[in-house]
Scaffold this motif. Structure first.
Motif, PDB file in Angstrom:
ATOM      1  N   LEU A  45      44.354  37.820  42.043  1.00  0.00           N
ATOM      2  CA  LEU A  45      42.918  37.575  42.052  1.00  0.00           C
ATOM      3  C   LEU A  45      42.199  38.853  42.464  1.00  0.00           C
ATOM      4  O   LEU A  45      42.227  39.252  43.623  1.00  0.00           O
ATOM      5  CB  LEU A  45      42.574  36.433  43.004  1.00  0.00           C
ATOM      6  CG  LEU A  45      41.111  35.977  42.998  1.00  0.00           C
ATOM      7  CD1 LEU A  45      40.736  35.389  41.639  1.00  0.00           C
ATOM      8  CD2 LEU A  45      40.862  34.957  44.111  1.00  0.00           C
ATOM      9  N   GLN A  46      41.537  39.485  41.487  1.00  0.00           N
ATOM     10  CA  GLN A  46      40.942  40.798  41.697  1.00  0.00           C
ATOM     11  C   GLN A  46      39.412  40.704  41.712  1.00  0.00           C
ATOM     12  O   GLN A  46      38.816  39.824  41.104  1.00  0.00           O
ATOM     13  CB  GLN A  46      41.406  41.744  40.573  1.00  0.00           C
ATOM     14  CG  GLN A  46      41.001  43.182  40.709  1.00  0.00           C
ATOM     15  CD  GLN A  46      41.536  43.839  41.966  1.00  0.00           C
ATOM     16  OE1 GLN A  46      40.857  43.834  42.997  1.00  0.00           O
ATOM     17  NE2 GLN A  46      42.762  44.382  41.876  1.00  0.00           N
ATOM     18  N   LYS A  47      38.776  41.644  42.383  1.00  0.00           N
ATOM     19  CA  LYS A  47      37.318  41.731  42.424  1.00  0.00           C
ATOM     20  C   LYS A  47      36.799  42.394  41.155  1.00  0.00           C
ATOM     21  O   LYS A  47      37.410  43.323  40.638  1.00  0.00           O
ATOM     22  CB  LYS A  47      36.876  42.541  43.638  1.00  0.00           C
ATOM     23  CG  LYS A  47      37.251  41.933  44.988  1.00  0.00           C
ATOM     24  CD  LYS A  47      36.777  42.835  46.126  1.00  0.00           C
ATOM     25  CE  LYS A  47      37.135  42.259  47.478  1.00  0.00           C
ATOM     26  NZ  LYS A  47      36.674  43.145  48.595  1.00  0.00           N
ATOM     27  N   SER A  56      30.336  38.712  44.112  1.00  0.00           N
ATOM     28  CA  SER A  56      31.550  38.002  44.548  1.00  0.00           C
ATOM     29  C   SER A  56      32.423  37.556  43.382  1.00  0.00           C
ATOM     30  O   SER A  56      33.389  36.810  43.584  1.00  0.00           O
ATOM     31  CB  SER A  56      31.164  36.781  45.388  1.00  0.00           C
ATOM     32  OG  SER A  56      30.374  35.885  44.618  1.00  0.00           O
ATOM     33  N   ASN A  58      35.266  37.297  40.566  1.00  0.00           N
ATOM     34  CA  ASN A  58      36.687  37.657  40.536  1.00  0.00           C
ATOM     35  C   ASN A  58      37.247  37.454  39.136  1.00  0.00           C
ATOM     36  O   ASN A  58      36.629  36.819  38.274  1.00  0.00           O
ATOM     37  CB  ASN A  58      37.485  36.810  41.542  1.00  0.00           C
ATOM     38  CG  ASN A  58      37.063  37.051  42.971  1.00  0.00           C
ATOM     39  OD1 ASN A  58      37.015  38.187  43.424  1.00  0.00           O
ATOM     40  ND2 ASN A  58      36.734  35.984  43.679  1.00  0.00           N
ATOM     41  N   TRP A  59      38.448  37.953  38.937  1.00  0.00           N
ATOM     42  CA  TRP A  59      39.164  37.774  37.668  1.00  0.00           C
ATOM     43  C   TRP A  59      40.661  37.909  37.950  1.00  0.00           C
ATOM     44  O   TRP A  59      41.072  38.343  39.027  1.00  0.00           O
ATOM     45  CB  TRP A  59      38.707  38.793  36.619  1.00  0.00           C
ATOM     46  CG  TRP A  59      38.848  40.220  37.051  1.00  0.00           C
ATOM     47  CD1 TRP A  59      38.030  40.901  37.893  1.00  0.00           C
ATOM     48  CD2 TRP A  59      39.881  41.134  36.668  1.00  0.00           C
ATOM     49  NE1 TRP A  59      38.477  42.191  38.082  1.00  0.00           N
ATOM     50  CE2 TRP A  59      39.607  42.358  37.331  1.00  0.00           C
ATOM     51  CE3 TRP A  59      40.989  41.059  35.837  1.00  0.00           C
ATOM     52  CZ2 TRP A  59      40.417  43.491  37.188  1.00  0.00           C
ATOM     53  CZ3 TRP A  59      41.791  42.185  35.682  1.00  0.00           C
ATOM     54  CH2 TRP A  59      41.497  43.381  36.360  1.00  0.00           C
ATOM     55  N   ASP A 140      40.875  48.760  42.393  1.00  0.00           N
ATOM     56  CA  ASP A 140      41.771  47.636  42.085  1.00  0.00           C
ATOM     57  C   ASP A 140      43.115  47.822  42.783  1.00  0.00           C
ATOM     58  O   ASP A 140      43.664  46.891  43.386  1.00  0.00           O
ATOM     59  CB  ASP A 140      42.026  47.543  40.578  1.00  0.00           C
ATOM     60  CG  ASP A 140      40.866  46.961  39.803  1.00  0.00           C
ATOM     61  OD1 ASP A 140      39.980  46.337  40.418  1.00  0.00           O
ATOM     62  OD2 ASP A 140      40.852  47.128  38.567  1.00  0.00           O
TER      63      ASP A 140
END
Length: 486
Positions: A45-47, A56, A58-59, A140
């Motif tokens: 779960l990345q910003k 806020s 995510n992806w 990342d």
């Protein structure tokens, strides 16, 4: 590996119920290879935007794991993904795994945002591509490392980052910008100095062609001049179409059409030089049997006719080795494909994304703006026009020049100041002209590899490879061992 850590990794890799694998593709128009079995996709779960605390969103970012060498207290090796789908074959092959086995490392590979299956946004519109940059990619990595260290209870294990080509630059820059996270870096064939115009690329191509056949570049230049002469008359278009196996009859209505045709043909030779005599078969890459030696032997074969005829045989030999039926040399088709911003588009494997990065960060435009190279017809203006035609009129020479300057101001270009970084460069590889080719300090080393090509030190050993490669790999291993023990 401790049971709790193994369980956490299994959950990360199987929660999404996906187990896909795609090849790493350096050039967007090449077809993916067959998938690698038994290397599951893992998801993080990345910003979306690391530089806006109010955002806020995510992806899910894809990564891969090889924990078979991990020993208590051993380091963590992270392979950085680049401008194409991350290839899980790297979790089974490559010199970094040899190092990992000897040093007891946990091996991870993180796919670059916007490439492969790592889709941060719903599409690749210009508006969304603003989240595609090397700075976001480095952030990342930092977030990934911070969270994984905590989740897997990795404690104070030392992280070493690896990368080749653009990911090699990312490896060096990660060590530079996040020294509290990256303990050391191996930056193979890393072009750390951004430039708008890069005619030196083709100058190195010429020098590399001349290594064993001094007359080869001259013959190539004569062939290129002959093509230019034929292009002056429409009645020759059918011959050029047949000789170079174009997918459709050559139609030239603008200077961009002419330049794109010439560039399309020359890129096959550029690719041969860049990856000369490499060992990329494990990635599923075809055509490795066509080398500089093979090409120049053909260009030296007078029985085939004039240099033009010899060059036609060269291109057809390359196409046969690649299993490619024809060349799409229509600029209109290229622009149309590159404008498609969907994740299913024909340039979605990396073409639209990487050209965007060159237009907004790096330049790296491999032009014919030098007399010391064998090709003609694709100057800097041609590359800049592509930026405008694909992404809009706001992308022009002025904006690209400013972007490249900002990149070098941020990272340092040739003047990068850091420590515990290794910069291997093959001297056949045209990209070494933008890399670090002499030691920067007592613990920031350059390795110049005679007769070696792009990222050659990263590939598995094989009989008959340049003798410098085993020595280079051993030097890298000795340095990593020394640093990790200190």
């Amino acid at each position: 590996m401790a049971a709790v850590q193994l369980l956490l990794l299994l959950l990360l890799c199987w929660e999404a119920a996906l187990c896909r694998a795609f090849t790493f593709v350096k050039l967007y128009h090449k077809k993916p290879a067959e998938p690698v079995d038994s290397v599951p996709d893992c998801w993080f779960l990345q910003k979306l935007d690391h530089f806006n605390g109010a955002d806020s969103r995510n992806w899910m970012q894809r990564f891969f794991v090889n924990d078979s060498f991990m020993q208590p207290g051993g380091p963590v090796f992270l392979m950085i993904g680049g401008e194409g789908p991350a290839n899980p074959a790297w979790m089974k092959y490559g010199s970094w795994l040899t190092f990992a086995e000897k040093l007891g490392a946990l091996c991870l590979m993180l796919e670059h945002r916007f490439y492969g299956l790592s889709h941060p946004t719903k599409d690749m519109s210009v508006e969304n591509l603003r989240y595609l940059s090397s700075r976001q990619a480095l952030a990342d990595i930092a977030h990934f490392q911070t969270v994984m260290t905590k989740q897997l209870k990795l404690g104070d294990r030392k992280w070493v980052v690896f990368g080749g080509s653009y990911p090699g630059s990312l490896a060096a820059w990660y060590r530079l910008k996040y020294p509290h996270l990256a303990y050391a870096a191996v930056a193979s064939s890393a072009p750390v100095n951004a430039v708008v115009n890069f005619p030196e690329y083709l100058e190195v191509v010429q020098n590399s062609l001349a290594r064993n056949h001094s007359a080869c570049p001259k013959a190539m230049k004569l062939a290129s001049d002959s093509i230019l002469e034929l292009l002056q008359y429409k009645e020759n278009y059918k011959k050029l179409t047949e000789d170079f196996r174009l997918c459709k009859l050559l139609q030239l209505q603008s200077d961009m059409d002419i330049s794109f045709f010439l560039d399309s043909i020359a890129e096959y030779m550029m690719d041969i030089v860049q990856y000369n005599n490499d060992n990329r078969e494990f990635e599923g890459v075809k055509g490795g049997n066509v080398t500089i030696q093979v090409v120049c032997d053909i260009m030296d074969n007078e029985s085939l006719g004039a240099p033009y005829d010899q060059f036609v045989v060269v291109i057809q030999t390359i196409l046969n080795a690649l299993g490619q039926k024809c060349i799409d040399a229509q600029y209109k088709n290229f622009v149309q494909e590159m404008r498609d911003d969907s994740w299913e588009g024909p340039a979605s494997q990396g073409g639209r994304q990487w050209v965007y990065q060159t237009c907004t960060e790096f330049g790296f435009f491999q032009s014919t703006d030098s007399d010391s190279q064998p090709f003609s017809g694709f100057p800097l203006s041609y590359h800049i026009q592509q930026c405008s035609d694909i992404y809009g009129s706001a992308f022009n020479l002025s904006t690209v020049t400013d972007a490249v300057q900002q990149t070098n101001e941020y990272y340092g270009g040739f003047g990068i100041k850091s420590s515990r970084i290794i910069f291997p460069n093959g001297l056949i590889d045209p990209w070494h002209a933008l890399g670090i080719n002499s030691n920067l300090s007592s613990d920031c080393f350059a390795i110049q590899m005679e007769d070696a090509a792009h990222c050659a030190d990263m590939y598995p050993e094989r009989p008959g490879e340049p003798s410098v490669l085993p020595m280079a790999r051993n030097f890298i291993f000795q340095l990593l061992t020394k640093w990790l023990q200190s």
